[in-house]
Design an enzyme around this catalytic site. Structure first.
Site, PDB file in Angstrom:
ATOM      1  N   CYS A 144      -8.061 -11.069  22.664  1.00  0.00           N
ATOM      2  CA  CYS A 144      -7.508 -10.207  21.619  1.00  0.00           C
ATOM      3  C   CYS A 144      -6.403  -9.327  22.177  1.00  0.00           C
ATOM      4  O   CYS A 144      -5.896  -8.448  21.497  1.00  0.00           O
ATOM      5  CB  CYS A 144      -8.613  -9.369  20.973  1.00  0.00           C
ATOM      6  N   TYR A 152     -19.179 -13.164  27.156  1.00  0.00           N
ATOM      7  CA  TYR A 152     -18.830 -12.175  26.120  1.00  0.00           C
ATOM      8  C   TYR A 152     -19.154 -12.784  24.747  1.00  0.00           C
ATOM      9  O   TYR A 152     -18.310 -12.847  23.870  1.00  0.00           O
ATOM     10  CB  TYR A 152     -17.345 -11.778  26.189  1.00  0.00           C
ATOM     11  N   CYS A 188      -1.045   6.165   6.927  1.00  0.00           N
ATOM     12  CA  CYS A 188      -2.325   5.646   7.417  1.00  0.00           C
ATOM     13  C   CYS A 188      -2.121   4.970   8.771  1.00  0.00           C
ATOM     14  O   CYS A 188      -1.122   4.319   9.012  1.00  0.00           O
ATOM     15  CB  CYS A 188      -2.866   4.648   6.404  1.00  0.00           C
ATOM     16  N   GLN A 214     -16.784 -10.945  14.087  1.00  0.00           N
ATOM     17  CA  GLN A 214     -15.338 -11.008  13.842  1.00  0.00           C
ATOM     18  C   GLN A 214     -15.044 -10.529  12.423  1.00  0.00           C
ATOM     19  O   GLN A 214     -15.747 -10.911  11.484  1.00  0.00           O
ATOM     20  CB  GLN A 214     -14.844 -12.448  14.021  1.00  0.00           C
ATOM     21  N   CYS A 253       0.828  -1.205   0.000  1.00  0.00           N
ATOM     22  CA  CYS A 253       0.000   0.000   0.000  1.00  0.00           C
ATOM     23  C   CYS A 253       0.861   1.254   0.000  1.00  0.00           C
ATOM     24  O   CYS A 253       1.787   1.384   0.806  1.00  0.00           O
ATOM     25  CB  CYS A 253      -0.885  -0.016   1.242  1.00  0.00           C
ATOM     26  N   CYS A 255      -8.417   0.065   0.258  1.00  0.00           N
ATOM     27  CA  CYS A 255      -7.495  -0.444   1.274  1.00  0.00           C
ATOM     28  C   CYS A 255      -7.294  -1.934   1.000  1.00  0.00           C
ATOM     29  O   CYS A 255      -8.257  -2.659   0.792  1.00  0.00           O
ATOM     30  CB  CYS A 255      -8.118  -0.231   2.647  1.00  0.00           C
ATOM     31  N   ASP A 281     -14.420 -14.720  25.929  1.00  0.00           N
ATOM     32  CA  ASP A 281     -13.821 -14.006  24.789  1.00  0.00           C
ATOM     33  C   ASP A 281     -14.006 -12.507  25.023  1.00  0.00           C
ATOM     34  O   ASP A 281     -14.764 -11.843  24.324  1.00  0.00           O
ATOM     35  CB  ASP A 281     -14.516 -14.455  23.493  1.00  0.00           C
TER      36      ASP A 281
HETATM   37  N1  SAH Z   1     -17.431 -14.097  21.239  1.00  0.00           N
HETATM   38  C1  SAH Z   1     -17.938 -13.112  20.322  1.00  0.00           C
HETATM   39  C2  SAH Z   1     -17.683 -11.666  20.734  1.00  0.00           C
HETATM   40  C3  SAH Z   1     -16.330 -11.327  21.268  1.00  0.00           C
HETATM   41  S1  SAH Z   1     -15.967  -9.595  21.408  1.00  0.00           S
HETATM   42  C4  SAH Z   1     -17.390 -13.362  18.938  1.00  0.00           C
HETATM   43  O1  SAH Z   1     -16.393 -14.033  18.790  1.00  0.00           O
HETATM   44  O2  SAH Z   1     -17.996 -12.890  17.988  1.00  0.00           O
HETATM   45  C5  SAH Z   1     -16.314  -9.208  23.038  1.00  0.00           C
HETATM   46  C6  SAH Z   1     -17.782  -9.031  23.335  1.00  0.00           C
HETATM   47  O3  SAH Z   1     -17.901  -8.739  24.711  1.00  0.00           O
HETATM   48  C7  SAH Z   1     -18.451  -7.887  22.610  1.00  0.00           C
HETATM   49  O4  SAH Z   1     -19.594  -8.386  21.951  1.00  0.00           O
HETATM   50  C8  SAH Z   1     -18.846  -6.906  23.718  1.00  0.00           C
HETATM   51  O5  SAH Z   1     -20.063  -6.241  23.477  1.00  0.00           O
HETATM   52  C9  SAH Z   1     -18.961  -7.826  24.905  1.00  0.00           C
HETATM   53  N2  SAH Z   1     -18.760  -7.228  26.225  1.00  0.00           N
HETATM   54  C10 SAH Z   1     -17.971  -6.203  26.589  1.00  0.00           C
HETATM   55  N3  SAH Z   1     -17.961  -6.043  27.913  1.00  0.00           N
HETATM   56  C11 SAH Z   1     -18.766  -6.999  28.431  1.00  0.00           C
HETATM   57  C12 SAH Z   1     -19.151  -7.358  29.761  1.00  0.00           C
HETATM   58  N4  SAH Z   1     -18.707  -6.698  30.806  1.00  0.00           N
HETATM   59  N5  SAH Z   1     -19.976  -8.414  29.905  1.00  0.00           N
HETATM   60  C13 SAH Z   1     -20.436  -9.102  28.847  1.00  0.00           C
HETATM   61  N6  SAH Z   1     -20.112  -8.806  27.569  1.00  0.00           N
HETATM   62  C14 SAH Z   1     -19.289  -7.763  27.366  1.00  0.00           C
END
Ligand code: SAH
Length: 481
Positions: A436, A339, A79, A310, A73, A165, A409
């Site tokens: 992450c 999560y 960027c 994702q 790029c 991009c 997650d």
């Molecule tokens: N497991 C899912 C999302 C992961 S991202 C996937 O792989 O698609 C993390 C997620 O946690 C997000 O959707 C966000 O909204 C949520 N989140 C953030 N803080 C949180 C909390 N305190 N309790 C529950 N969920 C939460």
């Protein structure tokens, strides 16, 4: 160190900051050199001196790193999106694996030999470009007052015009150019961050890799109550110079060769707040449906503008596959997925578990999760809205809930301690931690290992090629007494 601004020094780069600047040390004093990569020996010009470190710019490469490659790029230096395009992809993967390893040692307090024993090779991409299924382009004006879209120059809010991009899909370019032409032809203004005036703030594009479906969503500077019509009728009373002629936009987008017929959703999202947050709370459909559908390993997902999904679907299948393998399910297990977003991991797990419970803070995502379960005829997954650190303790105390396996997650900040505490009380046989940010992962693993768990396997998955970020999956199991 007695450096001062504009001093020039020679230094060899050995690491990266979390923002992707090269780190080189002079007698132990770190210099953060933008655009320098691991293995380069460079002349660095000091730009800012702090007590324990200094920032510098790359004046000249004395000896280039063996891992230097020509970035694809032309905008990569300016960027803020990618930080590592000048580093070969193989070297990026080594860097990311080391990052996880170093965080486990430094923050997690694990022995280096132990970390080497539990770490499995990072999963990279065969083709590390064009991997993002979602693009969010800011819209602004160039010096001549024409609407442009592109990317913010690193750390600033100046827009570098660029409609293509390499991390995003090829179709984005035609879509963005169509939106810009429509804006010019219809006198629709670009939003100006300083004055908070103007209409179009961002263009959000999502593409389902398997389904081929595309969503185009314009984030506009309008209040939710503006009632701008689904019919595309002009509503100049409220909109002023606004979005009259939305029909023309729908027609123009739908007429893009090879792309238009795949656009199944055109939306507006209302955001009139003075904020860096891209999307407002509410969206309105201009054309088609309010979502796209995509499949991951055969499970269908419905994705609306506000849903978390994702961004790298190719690697997500590998990430979830690894999480599923680590969960070691036989069909008899009760699993909690904390999560859970729109239920992606939950639905993966539900195919091999007796019962899955998902917890997520965003109500719309939970709505999507429920719909996704129904869409796939999955009946053994149930979802709860709320903070993991509140829902889990409450259910544990009131209903004495049980788990064989807990999957988490969390976002970058990791798990709240209250959540970890309850997980430990629930005493599942296994915990699978998808992360992450390996720094908060390491912190949370330390807590879990001090409270009856041991780390069995860790694996990096490169979800964000050319950036400094890396996803990791970790299996912990309860120590047998
Ligand atoms: N497991 C899912 C999302 C992961 S991202 C996937 O792989 O698609 C993390 C997620 O946690 C997000 O959707 C966000 O909204 C949520 N989140 C953030 N803080 C949180 C909390 N305190 N309790 C529950 N969920 C939460």
């Amino acid at each position: 160190m007695n450096f001062k601004k504009n001093d020039e020094v020679q230094v060899t780069i050995t690491d990266y900051t979390s923002e992707g600047a090269g780190i080189g040390k002079i007698d132990g004093y770190p210099l953060f050199v933008k655009d320098a990569i691991i293995g380069d020996t460079v002349i660095a010009g000091i730009t800012k001196v702090k007590k324990n470190y200094a920032f510098a710019r790359l004046v000249k490469i004395v000896t280039p790193s063996e891992d230097r490659v020509e970035p694809k790029c032309a905008f990569h230096k300016r960027c803020g999106g990618c930080q590592m395009q000048a580093l070969s992809y193989e070297a990026q993967l080594i860097f990311k694996e080391n990052k996880i390893r170093n965080n486990l040692v430094r923050i997690g307090g694990f022995e280096p030999d132990f970390v080497d024993a539990v770490m499995e090779p990072i999963i990279g991409m065969d083709e590390p470009f064009r991997y993002r299924n979602k693009a969010q382009y800011p819209v602004g004006n160039d010096r001549d007052g024409n609407p442009v879209t592109g990317f913010y120059a690193g750390r600033t809010h100046d827009i570098i015009a660029n409609t293509d991009c390499y991390l995003g899909r090829e179709c984005n370019q035609a879509i963005l150019e169509t939106v810009l032409s429509w804006m010019k032809e219809n006198g629709v203004s670009a939003y100006d961050e300083t004055s908070c005036q103007g209409m179009v703030r961002h263009v959000l594009i999502r593409e389902g890799f398997h389904s081929g479906e595309i969503m185009v969503c314009l984030v506009v500077n309008l209040p939710v109550t503006s009632g701008f019509g689904g019919s595309g009728a002009s509503d100049t009373g409220v909109l002023g110079t606004g979005l009259a002629n939305a029909n023309c936009l729908v027609e123009a987008l739908r007429a893009i060769p090879e792309v238009g017929e795949r656009i199944v959703s055109i939306c507006l999202n209302y955001n009139n707040e003075n904020t860096n947050v891209i999307l407002g709370r509410e969206s309105k459909v201009l054309f088609g449906q309010g979502y796209i559908t995509d499949t991951l390993s055969g499970i269908a997902f419905r994705i609306s503008p506000l849903s978390f999904y994702q961004v790298n679907p190719v690697q997500t299948e590998k990430l979830y596959g690894t999480a599923l393998e680590y969960a070691g399910l036989t069909g008899e297990e009760t699993v909690w997925d904390l999560y859970c977003g729109i239920g992606t991991i939950s639905l993966f797990l539900s195919q091999k578990a007796k019962q899955v419970y998902g917890v997520e803070i965003v109500p719309q995502a939970i709505e999507d999760a429920k719909q996704n379960a129904a869409l796939n005829g999955i009946t053994n997954a149930q979802f709860f809205v709320g903070k993991a650190e509140e829902v889990l303790p409450e259910k544990y105390e009131k209903e004495n809930i049980y788990a064989d396996v807990i999957v988490v997650d969390p976002p970058r900040k990791g798990c709240d301690e209250k959540c970890l505490e309850t997980m430990v009380k629930m005493a599942p046989k296994r915990i699978v931690y998808v992360s992450c940010d390996s720094a908060t992962l390491a912190r949370d693993l330390k807590y879990l290992c001090e409270n009856g768990y041991e780390v069995k396997r860790v694996r990096g998955v490169d979800q964000f090629c050319h950036t400094v970020h890396v996803e990791s999956v970790c299996l912990l199991s309860k120590v047998q007494k």
